[in-house]
Design a protein around this motif. Structure first.
Motif, PDB file in Angstrom:
ATOM      1  N   ARG A   1     -45.340  12.463  61.828  1.00  0.00           N
ATOM      2  CA  ARG A   1     -46.809  12.455  61.812  1.00  0.00           C
ATOM      3  C   ARG A   1     -47.319  12.773  60.404  1.00  0.00           C
ATOM      4  O   ARG A   1     -48.264  12.146  59.932  1.00  0.00           O
TER       5      ARG A   1
ATOM      6  N   THR B   1     -45.912  12.126  57.674  1.00  0.00           N
ATOM      7  CA  THR B   1     -45.698  11.009  56.741  1.00  0.00           C
ATOM      8  C   THR B   1     -46.661   9.857  56.997  1.00  0.00           C
ATOM      9  O   THR B   1     -46.673   8.898  56.239  1.00  0.00           O
ATOM     10  N   GLY B   2     -47.425   9.930  58.089  1.00  0.00           N
ATOM     11  CA  GLY B   2     -48.469   8.924  58.323  1.00  0.00           C
ATOM     12  C   GLY B   2     -48.067   7.772  59.214  1.00  0.00           C
ATOM     13  O   GLY B   2     -48.709   6.727  59.194  1.00  0.00           O
ATOM     14  N   LEU B   3     -46.998   7.929  60.000  1.00  0.00           N
ATOM     15  CA  LEU B   3     -46.617   6.851  60.922  1.00  0.00           C
ATOM     16  C   LEU B   3     -47.652   6.748  62.043  1.00  0.00           C
ATOM     17  O   LEU B   3     -48.223   7.754  62.457  1.00  0.00           O
ATOM     18  N   SER B   4     -47.868   5.517  62.541  1.00  0.00           N
ATOM     19  CA  SER B   4     -48.876   5.323  63.589  1.00  0.00           C
ATOM     20  C   SER B   4     -48.312   5.729  64.959  1.00  0.00           C
ATOM     21  O   SER B   4     -47.097   5.904  65.105  1.00  0.00           O
TER      22      SER B   4
ATOM     23  N   PRO C   1     -47.912   4.011  67.855  1.00  0.00           N
ATOM     24  CA  PRO C   1     -46.834   3.172  68.417  1.00  0.00           C
ATOM     25  C   PRO C   1     -45.522   3.294  67.644  1.00  0.00           C
ATOM     26  O   PRO C   1     -44.449   3.247  68.238  1.00  0.00           O
ATOM     27  N   GLU C   2     -45.630   3.458  66.316  1.00  0.00           N
ATOM     28  CA  GLU C   2     -44.400   3.600  65.515  1.00  0.00           C
ATOM     29  C   GLU C   2     -43.663   4.889  65.877  1.00  0.00           C
ATOM     30  O   GLU C   2     -42.446   4.899  66.027  1.00  0.00           O
TER      31      GLU C   2
ATOM     32  N   THR D   1     -42.123   4.414  69.449  1.00  0.00           N
ATOM     33  CA  THR D   1     -40.940   3.548  69.574  1.00  0.00           C
ATOM     34  C   THR D   1     -39.767   4.037  68.726  1.00  0.00           C
ATOM     35  O   THR D   1     -38.618   3.866  69.125  1.00  0.00           O
ATOM     36  N   ASN D   2     -40.039   4.643  67.576  1.00  0.00           N
ATOM     37  CA  ASN D   2     -38.936   4.994  66.676  1.00  0.00           C
ATOM     38  C   ASN D   2     -38.513   6.457  66.709  1.00  0.00           C
ATOM     39  O   ASN D   2     -37.456   6.797  66.193  1.00  0.00           O
ATOM     40  N   VAL D   3     -39.364   7.317  67.242  1.00  0.00           N
ATOM     41  CA  VAL D   3     -39.020   8.743  67.288  1.00  0.00           C
ATOM     42  C   VAL D   3     -38.876   9.222  68.732  1.00  0.00           C
ATOM     43  O   VAL D   3     -37.835   9.748  69.124  1.00  0.00           O
TER      44      VAL D   3
END
Lengths: 261, 317
Positions: free
Chosen positions: B194, B196-199, B201-202, B205-207
């Protein structure tokens, strides 16, 4: 100025550190030193935007996406995922194309959901949108994965090489030693290449060899203009690495200028 | 007076002893409370239990020996398969139940995962998570049997009603399990991504999915197993599957055939459980550590440790 803290007070319900007026320039290393439980981690979490400040404000001149790299005390790695996947998260946050694809895909998913529910209740345009939105979600997912794989081939590989973990590429993180896990967290930040790195005790519990690898990798980023704010318990090491030291005691921060390497 | 004879210290010591038995005390208290409530419900007539055994004997005598005609070809329609089993009520019914359960679990899982990402409080704002939780509760508040009755009215008799009923219930049930698993995950990976600015949905799906994969898979397999079991119940109201045959046999008082079908359901459920264990082993710590043998599980801790280490030494040598 990269980061400016203006009258900042941090804490959860009661303030732990008050009235912080400090700033950081590009290429600087700041070490925060002080006894346990005094609010160092809370300060880092507040700067990272994870905790609301109790007072004052933080002015940050970094990009919203990928501009800030955060290494929490517990590293924040995904235990069941591979080393490569964990490092790719860093590359992902610094990739603008992936951000745009992600936005488009979210829009397509929302339209798809509307069409799916709408076709049941016979809402307008739902049956027309349904196949198109499903196709859009599929295509955008394939393009995102392709782009991410490309990042893995380049940025992620370079970061893995820097922390000497290429052999462990497909290994789940849970099977790595504590030192190796810290190197993965460092590689994730390298792949991200942020303007400001916030690291919470990221050198603790490491042997000399691992400390050297991690410091070398991070210092390469600093040379390129990134700044580092870290919590460090080893005062000698802090003095060796940092340009300035922020000493925390009795709810206040005092600054000591060192010079650093 | 020495410290140990001080009444306050004696009382503290007594509290310490009580504390070491706290789980036992809590369990005893809960059991007592449950018995008290039961007593209230049956108006203190515990004699009904003693008469129950006679009824069990009657039921068993009518059910046994088992009638395995359920795995033989039906008389009508004529079997065109080489192997008779493929024309049997057990095979046809079970296959349809498994198909209904599979489709409902897949659709239900997709629906649930989309909603649970919005319902988890560590991923979404409070107003949104409360709204989604209300939707999930509404879907869950009707049991799959009631959903089946509703969908039989909407789309008519047959497996489609079963699929729709189970999908709706699966979304409500699985959604709750999923958002609770997501809320229980470690906060550090979320915070790191969060910051680092990931959205959203990102991050999801990735974490979230890789981190909670073990739970999500096990819940999905549990739900599949649950849907297979419940396929028998919804079949009774005409929503397809093996329940249709069970209902027919029950109406004709053919308990021995009902019992045979129940055993087949039990075997299928066990196979699904074994499959679930195998699939989950890819995403959890199993296999990383040495597991205790059956023999050592049954021994007292001290002896088990001795044997465990002893056998480890033998293996290494």
């Amino acid at each position: 100025m990269l980061l400016e803290l203006q009258g900042l007070s941090v804490g959860y319900s009661d303030p732990l550190i008050e009235d912080i007026n400090l700033s950081i320039k590009n290429g600087e290393v700041i070490a925060i030193v002080g006894p346990s439980g005094i609010g160092k981690t809370t300060l880092l979490r507040t700067i990272s935007g994870l905790v609301r400040p109790l007072g004052g404000k933080t002015i940050m001149n970094v990009e919203k996406r990928g501009g800030l790299g955060y290494i929490p005390q517990k590293l924040g790695l995904i235990r069941h995922a591979s080393v490569e996947h964990n490092i790719a998260l860093g590359a992902m946050s610094s990739s603008k194309i992936l951000q745009q694809l992600s936005f488009l895909r979210t829009t397509a998913i929302v339209v798809f959901l509307y069409s799916l529910i709408g076709s049941f209740f016979q809402m307008p345009f739902s049956t027309i949108f349904l196949p198109f939105s499903a196709l859009a979600v599929l295509i955008l997912t394939i393009i995102s994965q392709w782009k991410l794989n490309f990042e893995k081939q380049t940025t992620v590989w370079d970061s893995m090489k820097a922390v000497q973990l290429t052999e462990k590429r497909y290994e789940p993180v849970r099977r790595l030693s504590g030192g190796q896990q810290r190197r993965v967290a460092t590689a994730r930040t390298l792949a991200q290449s942020p303007s400001l790195i916030i690291a919470d005790e990221f050198l603790s519990e490491l042997d000399e060899e691992n400390v050297e690898i991690v410091i070398q990798s991070i210092m390469n980023l600093i040379k390129q203009g990134s700044s580092l704010v870290m919590v460090e318990h080893n005062l000698q090491r802090a003095k060796k690495l940092a340009n300035r030291i922020w000493m925390v005691s009795d709810g206040k921060i005092t600054e000591e200028v060192i010079g650093g390497e | 007076m020495s410290d140990s004879e001080n009444p306050v210290d004696i009382f503290r010591g007594f509290l310490q002893v009580l504390k070491s038995f706290q789980i036992l005390i809590i369990l005893t208290a809960l059991t007592g409370l449950a018995l008290l409530v039961t007593n209230g419900m049956i108006d203190g007539d515990w004699g009904r239990l003693s008469g129950g055994w006679a009824n069990v004997k009657i039921f068993l005598s009518e059910s046994l020996p088992l009638d395995w005609q359920v795995i033989e070809a039906r008389s009508y329609p004529v079997c065109e398969q080489e192997i008779e089993f493929f024309c049997s009520t057990a095979y046809i019914g079970m296959l349809e139940t498994i198909k209904i359960a599979f489709v409902a679990t897949v659709f239900g899982f997709i629906g649930a995962i989309l909603l649970s990402s919005l319902a988890a409080r560590n991923l979404s704002p409070t107003w949104l998570s409360i709204l989604v939780r209300i939707i999930l509760s509404a879907l869950r508040s009707l049991p799959s049997l009631i959903w089946a009755i509703l969908f039989v009215i909407v789309v008519g008799l047959g497996p489609l009603a079963g699929v729709l009923a189970m999908t709706f219930y699966t979304i409500g049930y699985l959604g709750k399990l999923q958002y609770e698993a997501i809320e229980g995950m470690e906060s550090a990976p979320l915070e790191a991504s969060r910051a680092t600015g990931l959205s959203h949905p990102e991050i999801f799906t990735n974490v979230v999915i890789p981190q909670t994969g073990n739970h999500l898979l096990s819940q999905m397999m549990f739900m599949f197993e649950y849907n297979v079991r419940h396929g028998t119940v919804i079949g009774i109201v005409g929503a397809g599957g093996i329940g249709y045959f069970i209902n027919n046999y029950l109406k004709l008082f053919m308990y021995s055939r009902v019992f045979s079908l129940l055993i087949i359901i039990f075997v299928v459920v066990v196979i699904i459980d074994l499959l679930s264990m195998a699939i989950r082993s890819f995403v959890n710590d199993q296999g990383d550590v040495r597991r205790p043998s059956w023999f050592t599980v049954l021994l007292p801790a001290k002896n088990a440790v001795e044997i465990h280490h002893g056998s480890a030494g033998e293996e290494e040598s």
